[in-house]
Write a protein that holds these residues in place. Structure first.
Motif: not given
Length: 372
Positions: A40-44, A73-75, A79-82, A111-113
């Motif tokens: 999946g997609e991960w964000f740091v 993503h999408p957590l 952006l809790p509503a994402l 999407y801009r995290p």
């Protein structure tokens, strides 16, 4: 890369870097993992900006101060509503509660995290666009849409919003800007954009536009240097011009904040819709000029590298017409160079050739290298 090491520390996988955006005191880096349990997609996130609720891994100092957050993503913790906005089953339940039924398709368009997302939902052939923002920003986003529409700036109509961070707008009206640009003379397109910019000046708001690229000069220079280490001398040559000229001159005025041809729709020779006014507010008018030229130039470069010569030529013609009209000061040229560097940073992972060409364009637009 530090962010990659942090991801590996959290989940044992490094992933493939997709993009990095400045955020707070650091940045948010996006990675993709193609297979296995962590796919999946991960964000740091190294911004050190607080969140209301943690939704992933947290790396802290010995005294408990968070230095990085890692989520999938999408957590997105800001952006809790994402999570709801991208889940067709949840959307269907909401739709059913409102008396509608039928299959719902959800597609993430942008999407801009940590900042915002745009999700297109389709039911019975009708499109609506769900803008997911930080909860405290939803009401303000509704207000700027209404302020624009009240003076004739054709922003989409808001049909629903929620304090949880959701704003739902109708589809834009007209022919998409990139399609129009293929048939309308470039100077006529720029005329239409100028008319829109004049109308924006009449919007009554105290809202602040999206931060100018001039607020992150050092970040842009450092990142393009990392992405293109063999071009370090060119980055050093560019730095003094940008640093000396990028700061705003004159009072703030109402601008779009992220103006480019993809944000516009046309009816005849006039702009019939302008989307993503989420970024609009008081700012530097030169930023809109620079963003437009930078985006058109970057789009031309991407098409050229991909072998789509005809599309590249059309977009470059548009960039040239806008440059001739608007880039009449060192200030606007410095901002345009920064926008080009931003596009180069995003392009570097997939196409170092495109990134290098965008650095070339930045040198050309500032006059540090003759135009080819």
């Amino acid at each position: 890369m530090r962010e990659q090491a942090l991801l590996e520390k959290a989940i044992g996988r490094t992933g493939r870097l997709v993009a990095v955006e400045p955020f707070g005191h650091g940045s948010i880096a996006r990675f993709t993992i193609d297979d296995g349990e962590w796919a999946g997609e991960w964000f740091v996130d190294t911004s050190r900006q607080p969140v209301a609720v943690e939704t992933g891994f947290v790396v802290s100092t010995s005294d408990g101060v968070p230095v990085a957050r890692i989520w999938k993503h999408p957590l997105d913790p800001r952006l809790p509503a994402l999570r709801t906005a991208v889940d067709p089953e949840r959307l269907a339940r909401i739709s059913a509660a409102a008396g509608s039924s039928g299959r719902i398709e959800a597609r993430v368009l942008a999407y801009r995290p940590g900042r915002r997302a745009v999700v297109r939902i389709t039911q019975h052939g009708v499109h609506l666009f769900v803008k997911v923002v930080r909860p405290a920003e939803a009401e303000d986003l509704v207000a700027i849409h209404e302020a624009c529409r009240s003076v004739g700036v054709p922003a989409p109509e808001v049909v629903h919003w929620s304090p949880s961070g959701v704003v739902v707008v109708r589809d834009a009206i007209g022919t998409p800007g990139p399609v129009t640009a293929a048939t309308m003379p470039a100077d006529d397109v720029v005329d239409a954009v100028d008319a829109l910019r004049e109308r924006l000046l009449t919007v009554r708001t105290r809202r602040i536009a999206r931060a100018s690229v001039a607020t992150r000069i050092d970040w842009h220079l450092a990142r393009i240097g990392e992405a293109l280490p063999d071009r370090a001398a060119d980055v050093r040559a560019l730095a003094p011009f940008v640093i000396a000229n990028a700061r705003r001159v004159g009072p703030p005025r109402v601008i779009h904040g992220d103006l480019h041809i993809g944000q516009l729709f046309f009816h005849g020779s006039a702009v019939s819709s302008v989307i993503d006014v989420d970024t609009a507010g008081l700012g530097d008018p030169a930023d809109d000029c620079a963003a437009f030229v930078g985006h058109a130039t970057a789009s031309a470069v991407r098409n050229d590298v991909a072998g789509r010569a005809a599309d590249a030529e059309l977009l470059q013609d548009l960039a040239d017409a806008a440059e001739e009209r608007w880039l009449d000061s060192a200030h606007t040229r410095a901002l345009t160079a920064l926008h080009l560097l931003g596009h180069g940073i995003r392009a570097a992972e997939r196409s170092p050739e495109a990134a290098s060409l965008l650095l070339d364009r930045a040198l050309e637009v500032t006059g540090l290298r003759p135009r080819r």
